[in-house]
Design an enzyme around this catalytic site. Structure first.
Site, mmCIF file in Angstrom:
data_model
loop_
_atom_site.group_PDB
_atom_site.id
_atom_site.type_symbol
_atom_site.label_atom_id
_atom_site.label_comp_id
_atom_site.label_asym_id
_atom_site.label_seq_id
_atom_site.Cartn_x
_atom_site.Cartn_y
_atom_site.Cartn_z
ATOM 1 C CG HIS A 158 -19.174 22.712 24.180
ATOM 2 N ND1 HIS A 158 -18.767 23.951 24.630
ATOM 3 C CD2 HIS A 158 -20.311 22.426 24.856
ATOM 4 C CE1 HIS A 158 -19.605 24.379 25.557
ATOM 5 N NE2 HIS A 158 -20.563 23.474 25.705
ATOM 6 C CB SER A 279 -6.948 16.531 -5.817
ATOM 7 O OG SER A 279 -5.554 16.722 -5.912
ATOM 8 C CE LYS A 285 -7.716 16.192 -1.321
ATOM 9 N NZ LYS A 285 -8.042 16.714 -0.007
ATOM 10 C CD GLU A 292 -13.609 23.025 0.616
ATOM 11 O OE1 GLU A 292 -12.600 23.011 1.311
ATOM 12 O OE2 GLU A 292 -13.634 22.570 -0.546
#
Ligand code: ARG
Length: 462
Positions: A158, A279, A285, A292
């Site tokens: 969980h 970025s 970043k 992804e």
């Protein structure tokens, strides 16, 4: 450039431009040229064997096909859309090259058995390449496991801290899923290993086609038993697409963990510069784009499977032109799955494992509560009761904002007189992992056993 259709005999006028545009598959099926040529060479040899071609005719055809192969590979071949597909482009070029004898090649054959032959050969070739990539990825996961045997982290259920686990055990968990993918890949490969060539358009041919000869020559395992089924069947493409979809799902789950683990909040791993991007506005970043995209691409792998399922569902036997829509999903899944495996490999090889962050997480979240309950249970307290007692210890710690390691033996004894002085030692996550001696558990012994097992499986084929 316009070419006369190879099937044009009964037509008075030519196709509308839209008809050509909608029916042409050459823009994507040109990639089947190698399989198409080896299929045609085998067919020509069979035709010679059954006396349809003379020795000289066969020689000319094979030589012409081989020349076309070199021209394509050297970039000196022009595929034209008015010839529709890879089969007709090559056949047309053959006749241009060797004259009328080229027109004999399509005797006792239809594009319907030809196209499914090409696809089966293509899947076989790709399965070989993909298997190698997959084996390498599994080997890299095993290597990561072997070099980090002592690193302990929380296992989650969980998404909440559950129990201590070896980082290597976690890596191997992903590796085992990939081992199952390898099996699915082998199954997809064997379902493509049935020879379709020789059945003609749908009912068989008026020649004594020697399909046993074709099977041997092309390296198939068996011969399709029913001509109608042969030209209607795309199950083997679905099998491949299903394999790719499931593997994509596994890679997506791994990618999701890497996205999570590389956040500053988790910081369990640092992905290398090789697989992260910056970025355009936020200078600090390091985005996990490769992870992804692997996660994102699983969507198209599912889409490709569903797309072909839907294409096929309403089709009457036998061949229908709708079936030309099998190729783009297949090619896309082949390309996509290779990208995803390679991307994952690069991330795994170059990632840095942040042992300390994992240690902090596993030491500070009551991850050994189950071990403490087991301590009581092993001393005769019924497990449900032990669970209750440890639950109240966790509540006590939370209320007092302390972790398990601040507890003294006498603190424990105040909850149950079954606790002895040795009870605090079971709170240590390293102790916890070592007690997981059941087969498949996370103790060092069991993890090493898994590593041996998985290595044997990967090496078996060599
Ligand atoms: N390009 C076609 C395909 O991919 C080849 C088979 C064409 N057969 C036919 N009867 N029109 O399906």
């Amino acid at each position: 450039m316009k070419r006369k259709k190879l099937w044009g005999g009964r037509f008075d006028s030519s196709n509308a431009e839209i008809t050509e545009r909608i029916s042409a598959s050459i823009d994507f099926d040109a990639r089947l040229y190698r399989q198409d040529i080896s299929g045609s060479i085998a067919h020509a040899s069979m035709l010679e064997k059954i006396g349809v071609l003379t020795h000289e005719e066969h020689r000319k055809i094979v030589q012409g096909l081989n020349e076309i192969l070199s021209e394509i590979e050297e970039g000196n071949f022009e595929f034209v859309r008015s010839l529709e597909d890879v089969h007709m482009n090559i056949e047309y070029a053959l006749t241009q090259k060797i004259g009328d004898v080229g027109k004999k090649l399509h005797t006792a054959r239809s594009r319907n058995d030809q196209v499914t032959l090409d696809l089966r050969l293509y899947i076989r070739d790709e399965c070989t390449e993909i298997r190698m990539l997959l084996e390498t990825l599994i080997a890299e996961l095993v290597k990561k496991a072997e070099t980090h045997l002592e690193v302990i982290m929380p296992a989650y259920t969980h998404m909440q801290v559950a129990q201590p686990v070896r980082f290597s055990h976690h890596m191997l968990a992903h590796a085992w899923a990939l081992v199952r993918d390898m099996k699915r890949l082998d199954d997809a490969n064997s379902s493509s290993m049935v020879l379709p060539l020789g059945v003609g358009a749908c009912t068989g041919v008026n020649y004594p086609n020697d399909r046993e000869f074709l099977k041997e020559k092309l390296g198939f395992l068996s011969i399709s038993p029913n001509s109608m089924d042969t030209v209607s069947d795309r199950d083997y493409v679905l099998d491949f697409l299903y394999f790719a979809a499931v593997l994509g799902m596994h890679l997506s789950r791994m990618a999701e963990e890497l996205v999570l683990w590389s956040t500053s909040e988790f910081a369990f791993v640092r992905l290398s510069d090789a697989v992260t991007t910056g970025s355009s506005i936020m200078p600090q970043k390091r985005n996990p784009d490769v992870a992804e995209l692997i996660r994102g691409k699983s969507g198209r792998l599912y889409g490709n499977l569903i797309s072909l399922m839907v294409t096929l569902k309403g089709l009457p036997l036998t061949y229908n032109r709708d079936m030309q829509e099998d190729k783009e999903p297949l090619f896309d899944s082949v390309d996509t799955i290779k990208l995803c495996i390679e991307g994952m490999m690069e991330m795994i090889v170059s990632m840095e494992v942040k042992e300390e962050a994992m240690r902090v997480a596993v030491f500070s979240n009551y991850s050994t509560a189950t071990d403490l309950a087991d301590y009581l249970a092993q001393k005769g307290v019924p497990f449900r009761e032990a669970h209750e007692i440890v639950g109240s210890i966790v509540k006590y710690c939370e209320n007092n904002k302390i972790d398990f390691f601040s507890l003294t033996p006498s603190d424990l004894k105040s909850f149950s007189d079954v606790f002895g002085d040795d009870a605090v030692s079971v709170l240590n996550p390293a102790f916890s992992t070592e007690r997981k001696l059941s087969r498949g558990g996370t103790s060092l012994r069991e993890v090493k056993y898994q590593i041996d097992l998985i290595k044997k499986i990967i090496l078996r084929r060599e």
